[in-house]
Structures are given as C-alpha cells and as structure tokens.
Write an enzyme that holds these catalytic residues in place. Structure first.
Site, PDB file in Angstrom:
ATOM      1  N   ARG A   1      48.942  14.072  29.530  1.00 50.70           N
ATOM      2  CA  ARG A   1      48.734  15.360  30.184  1.00 50.70           C
ATOM      3  C   ARG A   1      47.809  16.204  29.322  1.00 50.70           C
ATOM      4  O   ARG A   1      47.921  16.210  28.095  1.00 50.70           O
ATOM      5  CB  ARG A   1      50.062  16.121  30.367  1.00 50.70           C
ATOM      6  CG  ARG A   1      51.105  15.402  31.208  1.00 50.70           C
ATOM      7  CD  ARG A   1      50.718  15.354  32.677  1.00 50.70           C
ATOM      8  NE  ARG A   1      51.783  14.817  33.508  1.00 50.70           N
ATOM      9  CZ  ARG A   1      52.039  13.531  33.683  1.00 50.70           C
ATOM     10  NH1 ARG A   1      51.301  12.623  33.048  1.00 50.70           N
ATOM     11  NH2 ARG A   1      53.014  13.121  34.478  1.00 50.70           N
TER      12      ARG A   1
ATOM     13  N   GLU B   1      40.669  20.400  34.780  1.00 49.94           N
ATOM     14  CA  GLU B   1      39.851  19.285  35.243  1.00 49.94           C
ATOM     15  C   GLU B   1      39.201  19.652  36.572  1.00 49.94           C
ATOM     16  O   GLU B   1      39.816  20.334  37.399  1.00 49.94           O
ATOM     17  CB  GLU B   1      40.708  18.027  35.400  1.00 49.94           C
ATOM     18  CG  GLU B   1      41.306  17.555  34.077  1.00 49.94           C
ATOM     19  CD  GLU B   1      42.077  16.245  34.209  1.00 49.94           C
ATOM     20  OE1 GLU B   1      42.155  15.715  35.340  1.00 49.94           O
ATOM     21  OE2 GLU B   1      42.588  15.755  33.188  1.00 49.94           O
TER      22      GLU B   1
ATOM     23  N   HIS C   1      39.575  11.232  32.867  1.00 47.97           N
ATOM     24  CA  HIS C   1      40.867  10.908  33.488  1.00 47.97           C
ATOM     25  C   HIS C   1      40.780   9.580  34.246  1.00 47.97           C
ATOM     26  O   HIS C   1      41.098   9.492  35.440  1.00 47.97           O
ATOM     27  CB  HIS C   1      41.300  12.032  34.430  1.00 47.97           C
ATOM     28  CG  HIS C   1      42.785  12.077  34.644  1.00 47.97           C
ATOM     29  ND1 HIS C   1      43.470  13.235  34.907  1.00 47.97           N
ATOM     30  CD2 HIS C   1      43.735  11.095  34.639  1.00 47.97           C
ATOM     31  CE1 HIS C   1      44.757  12.983  35.063  1.00 47.97           C
ATOM     32  NE2 HIS C   1      44.939  11.685  34.900  1.00 47.97           N
TER      33      HIS C   1
END
Length: 445
Positions: A258, A287, A310
């Site tokens: 995270r 993000e 990611h």
C-alpha cells in the site's frame, strides 16, 4: 419496505469498470449475465458511472482498485447486491457505507499472489546486485564493473512485514534461495504458520527492521481490528534498517503493498542519508486514475529508488486468474447465495451444502440483538421448514449475513412481517438492509 434493498431473485446485470481481463465478461455472459463494460477513462467520470447505474439498475459492480465506491454510487442502483473487487485491495470502497446499504463487498485475495511475489524477489535480487544502476550506467556508455555495494543473498536476512498470502509466498521464495526469513504479523494464526515453517517471528516492527538485510511490506489497508495501517512506518523504523547486521548489509527496502503505509518523505530522507541503500516502490499514496493522467513521482530524482506503476499483479497469468475467480464468486452468490472472500470477514465462506430443490432466503441485516431471531421466527410462523441455515456476524461493520434453505418461499406479506418484527425486537429501524429470495434447482446455471 422502500428503504430496504429488495434484490432480484436472479442476478442478470453486471457493470464492469477499470478494465479487468475480458475473460471476466466472457464467463459472466456464459452464466446468463448482461455485461456492460465502461472504458478505463470512466474511472474519472463519477457522475457518468452513477448515471449508468441509475439507468441499468445493475445487480453486481465489478472494479479494480481505483474507482471509489461511495454512498452516492451505492444509491444509484437499488438492485445492487455486491461490489466485486478484481483485486485484493479494498481501500477504494467505503465499506461502512456498503454495510449501511446492505451491499456485500467481495475480493480476490489469492490469484495475484505469485505475480507479486516473483516481482518482489526479482527486485530484491536486482537491488542487492545494483543491476538497475549498472543498466543505467551502460545506457550512458559507462563500464562500471566493480564489486562494491553488490551482495549475495545467501544467508542474508529478509524481514517480511505481513505474512498473508503474498507475504508468505515472498518468504517461501526467499527461503528457497537461502535467505533467513524473519517476519512481523499481529495475527497469531499467521505467526503460528510462520513458526511451523521454521521462520523467525519478530515482536515489533522495530525488531523486524533491525534484523533485516532486506525489508519488504505486505500488509493490508487495515489491521485485524479494523484500524487503519496508514503511516504505520516512519523515519524511525527506516533508521533501524539493518542496524544489527553490520556493514556487509545491502539494506534494501521494497513496498508492493500500500502506498500510504508511510510518508514518501520519510523514505526519501532514509535514502538521501544513506540508511536505505536501495529501494523499490510499486505503490504510492496518490496514483493516477489512468495511464493518460499526469503523475508526480515522489522519487523521480533519487537514483537509488526504483519505481514501477503498481504492476505487481500485471501479468498475463494473474489477470485472467482474477477474472475467472471473480466470475466464479458471482456464480456462487447468484445461484446458491454463497459468499466467499468478503472483505467484511476474510477467509470465511458463508453458505451450505444442501441438495436442491429449495428456496434460498438471503438477508443482510444489522447485528442488533433480536434481528436473527426475527428471521427465524418468520420462517417458523410461515409454516416453512428451515432445512439448513448459516449465519455470520461482521462485527467490525455492525452487520451480519444470514442465508437459509427453506422448502417454500415466503410471501410478500410474510417478508414485510419479518422486517417489522426485526425493527420492533431490535429497536433498530434499519435492522434489515437487503433481502433476496430465489429458487435453487438441480442443474442450475
């Protein structure tokens, strides 16, 4: 009953956001679903998604990790039974709002584990050997053949923070190449698993950082008690990385869990002061919604920090696995009322193994005292045979899921009586949140 979600007996409409693998749509259609998929850009158009839900009154909403599910989104479809997360992370969903609305939240905690674990181990090897640094030097036509700052991982210590599905796979891969595995996890079950595998439990985060040549994060958005894991790591933990390991220590840090577990400024300081020698970061506090959105990389000026967008689960293998997993979860919920992998109570499957035919009565209700009794009493007073039932409280969210196999359906009047009884006994006007009653037959698809 107007304030209660009266769900369709058979789910038929699914809305798909954020571009999960197309096999999800194909499998849902084979189950009889009408699938509506919005383009990835719809993630930024909340009003457009709400309008689509209002128009379509979809039964299931499939999404990945970016689009935020709020009260307004949930209210758009009164038929919405569940938010289906094609990922592990659930922090983009207001779970308290879902609980209030009687909407379940299901995810996939298993399918991407191998992809993430392999990426993490690959990054650890590359960082310990300074392969990324050598690559960049080579692009500048520089021949930097030297052993300084390059380390083998044999007999080095890896500290795995969070020994869930992914953390455990990372630990297994690290152990397989000869690393000593240390771990920190507050769950006694996870600690027992780790000890059984011969790994070393750490009593505190600080201890895990001190003993680790490598520290890798694999914790969820919340701990087992529902408390946020935001900023659980600060500069003081980073300052301890490898403190007990001497100078022959790669001091590598990896985060593929995270982005909000620490402030990026804390990691920046640890890197610029030479405490963390190399880091790989795949997740960030902020993000972008899509590949076309602007993004400010907080580590862009730090050569010792390798960043990726990611992509831990972004493999040709993991994405179809996730699509199939979530389609099967939808089938179980649709045809049997079985709930698996709900974020309200992870690792629990709620259902039963009863030979059809029967009628399934599935209710999401508050955990107020007397509500469960009101459901059982309604079945009894209607003269129905309760063949089998399963009940699970989600205490953290103040709700429960109750499913019963009965020999004949309740009438609308009997359902209304059950709702009023639940309100009266519990003293909770919102005791019943959603109801679904549907036939289960042999050979049902």
């Amino acid at each position: 009953m107007e304030s209660i979600r009266i769900l369709n007996p058979r789910f038929r409409k699914a809305l798909v956001l954020e571009n999960p693998h197309p096999i999800l749509d194909e499998t849902l259609r084979s189950q009889g679903f009408e699938v509506e998929r919005l383009p990835e850009s719809a993630t930024r158009d909340v009003a457009g998604v709400i309008a689509t839900l209002e128009r379509g009154q979809h039964d299931l909403l499939f999404k990945r990790s970016r689009f935020e599910v709020t009260d307004e989104v949930l209210a758009a479809s009164r038929r919405l039974a569940a938010v289906m997360l094609c990922c592990i992370g659930d922090d983009s969903v207001d779970k308290d709002a879902c609980a209030r609305a009687g909407v379940l939240v299901l995810n996939d905690p298993v399918s991407n584990g191998r992809s993430v674990a392999e990426m993490v181990l690959g990054e650890i090897i590359c960082l310990a050997r300074r392969i990324f640094v050598a690559h960049e030097a080579g692009r500048q036509h520089l021949w930097t053949k030297e052993s300084w700052g390059r380390y083998e991982l044999l007999e080095k210590n890896i500290s795995v923070i969070g020994l869930g599905n992914i953390g455990r796979q990372v630990a297994q891969l690290a152990h397989a190449i000869g690393m000593n595995v240390y771990f920190y996890d507050q769950s006694e079950t996870a600690r027992e698993v780790g000890r059984t595998l011969g790994w070393h439990p750490c009593a505190t985060l600080a201890e895990a950082f001190r003993v680790g040549d490598v520290v890798t994060l694999h914790v969820s958005a919340e701990d087992a008690k529902g408390r946020s894991n935001r900023n659980i790591i600060d500069f003081e933990q980073f300052r301890l990385l490898g403190a007990e390991r001497g100078e022959n220590c790669p001091r590598v840090f990896v985060n593929a869990a995270r982005g909000f577990l620490y402030d990026p400024q804390a990691l920046r300081r640890a890197v610029t002061e030479g405490i963390v020698r190399a880091a790989a970061v795949d997740v960030f506090p902020d993000e972008p919604g899509s590949s076309s959105d602007a993004w400010e990389n907080p580590y862009a000026d730090l050569g010792a920090v390798t960043t990726t967008p990611h992509i831990g689960a972004a493999t040709e293998e993991a994405q179809p696995r996730i699509g199939l997993h979530m389609a099967h979860s939808a089938w179980l919920l649709n045809t049997r009322g079985t709930v698996r992998d709900t974020v309200f109570n992870p690792k629990v499957s709620i259902g039963f193994d009863v030979e059809p035919p029967y009628t399934a009565l599935a209710v999401v209700h508050s955990d107020s005292r007397g509500t469960k009794k009101a459901i059982s009493d309604a079945i009894f007073e209607a003269g129905r045979n309760n063949i089998e039932s399963n009940h699970r409280d989600f205490a953290r969210y103040g709700i429960a899921y109750d499913i019963s196999a009965i020999d004949a359906p309740l009438s609308d009047d009997q359902l209304s009586g059950m709702i009023e009884s639940a309100r009266t006994i519990s003293g909770d006007a919102t005791a019943i949140r959603s109801i679904r009653q549907f036939p289960v037959t042999e050979g049902q698809n």
